[in-house]
Design an enzyme around this catalytic site. Structure first.
Site, PDB file in Angstrom:
ATOM      1  N   ARG A 153       0.834  -1.196   0.000  1.00  0.00           N
ATOM      2  CA  ARG A 153       0.000   0.000   0.000  1.00  0.00           C
ATOM      3  C   ARG A 153       0.866   1.242   0.000  1.00  0.00           C
ATOM      4  NH1 ARG A 153      -4.807   0.872   4.255  1.00  0.00           N
ATOM      5  NH2 ARG A 153      -3.084   1.588   5.507  1.00  0.00           N
ATOM      6  N   THR A 181      -1.358   7.597  -0.831  1.00  0.00           N
ATOM      7  CA  THR A 181      -2.638   7.426  -1.556  1.00  0.00           C
ATOM      8  C   THR A 181      -3.449   6.247  -1.008  1.00  0.00           C
ATOM      9  OG1 THR A 181      -1.673   5.870  -3.134  1.00  0.00           O
ATOM     10  CG2 THR A 181      -1.530   8.221  -3.691  1.00  0.00           C
ATOM     11  N   ASP A 183       0.209  -2.114  12.426  1.00  0.00           N
ATOM     12  CA  ASP A 183       0.692  -2.606  11.127  1.00  0.00           C
ATOM     13  C   ASP A 183       1.059  -4.086  11.267  1.00  0.00           C
ATOM     14  OD1 ASP A 183       2.520  -3.296   8.937  1.00  0.00           O
ATOM     15  OD2 ASP A 183       2.342  -1.165   8.420  1.00  0.00           O
TER      16      ASP A 183
END
Ligand code: PRP
Ligand code: URA
Length: 213
Positions: free
Chosen positions: A108, A112, A204
Site C-alpha cells: 500500500r 494514496t 501494522d
C-alpha cells in the site's frame, strides 16, 4: 454490535476471541504475535475450508470396506498477500498440507493508500482449483480487490478471502467489486482512521509479524 453482511462470516469461536485480544495488545512481542497469527489462521481456516469439495472413496480398514469422503479434484490453493499474509500461510498449510501456494506481492502506498502489485507466482490450472486468499488486515479493501481481480483474470471461479481484522469500508468495497467472493474474518472493527489504518485494529500487521517497526 457490528453490522452483518451477506457473504461475510465472522469466525468468533471463544479461542479465536481470546487469541485476538492478545494479538491486538500493543505490548505483545513480535515472536508471540507471529505465533498467534499462525494459530488464528489454523482455527479460522478450519471454518473457511468447510466449502471444500469432497468425493467418495472406499477404504479398506483392517475389518472391512468403509465408505469415506476425501477432498476432490486438484489441490486447493492458498494465496498469501505479501508480506503480512505470509504469517497466515503455515497455519493454513497445517490443515491442508497438500495445498499449493500462490504468492501475490502488494504494497500500500502510504500517501494514496492504493495498492502496488510487485510480484505474482501462481500454480497452474487455477480455473479448476478452489482458492483462498489470506491477509491479516483488510482496511480500504484496495489490496484485496486488486488480488481478486488478478485471480479472476487468471480464471479463478471459486474464491474465498480470509482475514483476521476487517473494516466495514473494506468489506463493502470488496462485496461491491466482486459478486461471488466469500469473506471470512475474526472481527469486524469500527472504521478507518485518516491514514486508512483500522480502528481499533492492531497496528501494522506486517511490521509486527516481521519486527520491522
Ligand atoms: C497491509 C495489509 C494488507 C493491506 C490492507 O499490507 O497486510 O495487504 O495493507 O490495506 P487495504 O485494505 O487498505 O489495501 P501493506 O501494504 O502494509 O504491506 P505489508 O504486508 O508488506 O506490510
Ligand atoms: N494495514 C495494516 O497492517 N494495518 C491496518 O490497520 C491497515 C492496513
Amino acid at each position: 454490535m457490528a453490522k452483518s453482511y451477506d457473504r461475510v462470516t465472522v469466525v468468533d469461536h471463544p479461542l479465536i476471541q481470546h487469541k485476538m485480544s492478545i494479538l491486538r495488545d500493543k505490548d505483545t512481542p513480535c515472536a508471540q504475535f507471529r505465533q498467534l497469527v499462525r494459530e488464528l489462521a489454523l482455527l479460522e481456516g478450519y471454518e473457511a475450508s468447510r466449502h471444500l469439495h469432497l468425493e467418495p472413496v472406499d477404504v479398506e480398514t483392517p475389518l472391512m470396506t468403509a465408505h469415506c469422503q476425501r477432498l476432490a479434484g486438484r489441490a486447493p490453493v492458498i494465496v498469501p498477500i505479501l508480506r503480512a499474509g505470509l504469517g497466515m500461510l503455515d497455519g493454513f498449510l497445517e490443515l491442508i498440507p497438500h495445498a499449493c501456494v500462490g504468492h501475490l506481492g502488494m504494497e500500500r502506498d502510504e500517501t494514496t493508500h492504493e495498492p502496488r502489485a510487485y510480484y505474482a507466482k501462481m500454480p497452474s490450472h487455477l480455473d479448476e482449483r478452489q482458492v483462498v486468499v489470506v491477509d491479516p488486515m483488510f482496511a480500504t479493501g484496495g489490496s484485496a480487490i486488486a488480488a481478486i481481480q488478478y485471480l479472476r483474470k487468471q480464471g479463478v471461479k471459486d474464491l474465498t478471502l480470509m482475514v483476521l481484522v476487517a473494516a466495514p469500508e473494506g468489506i463493502e468495497a470488496v462485496l461491491a467489486a466482486d459478486p461471488d467472493v466469500h469473506i471470512f474474518t475474526c472481527a469486524i472493527d469500527d472504521c478507518l482512521n485518516e491514514n486508512a489504518y483500522i480502528l481499533p485494529g492492531l497496528g501494522d500487521a506486517g511490521d509486527r509479524i516481521f519486527g520491522t517497526i
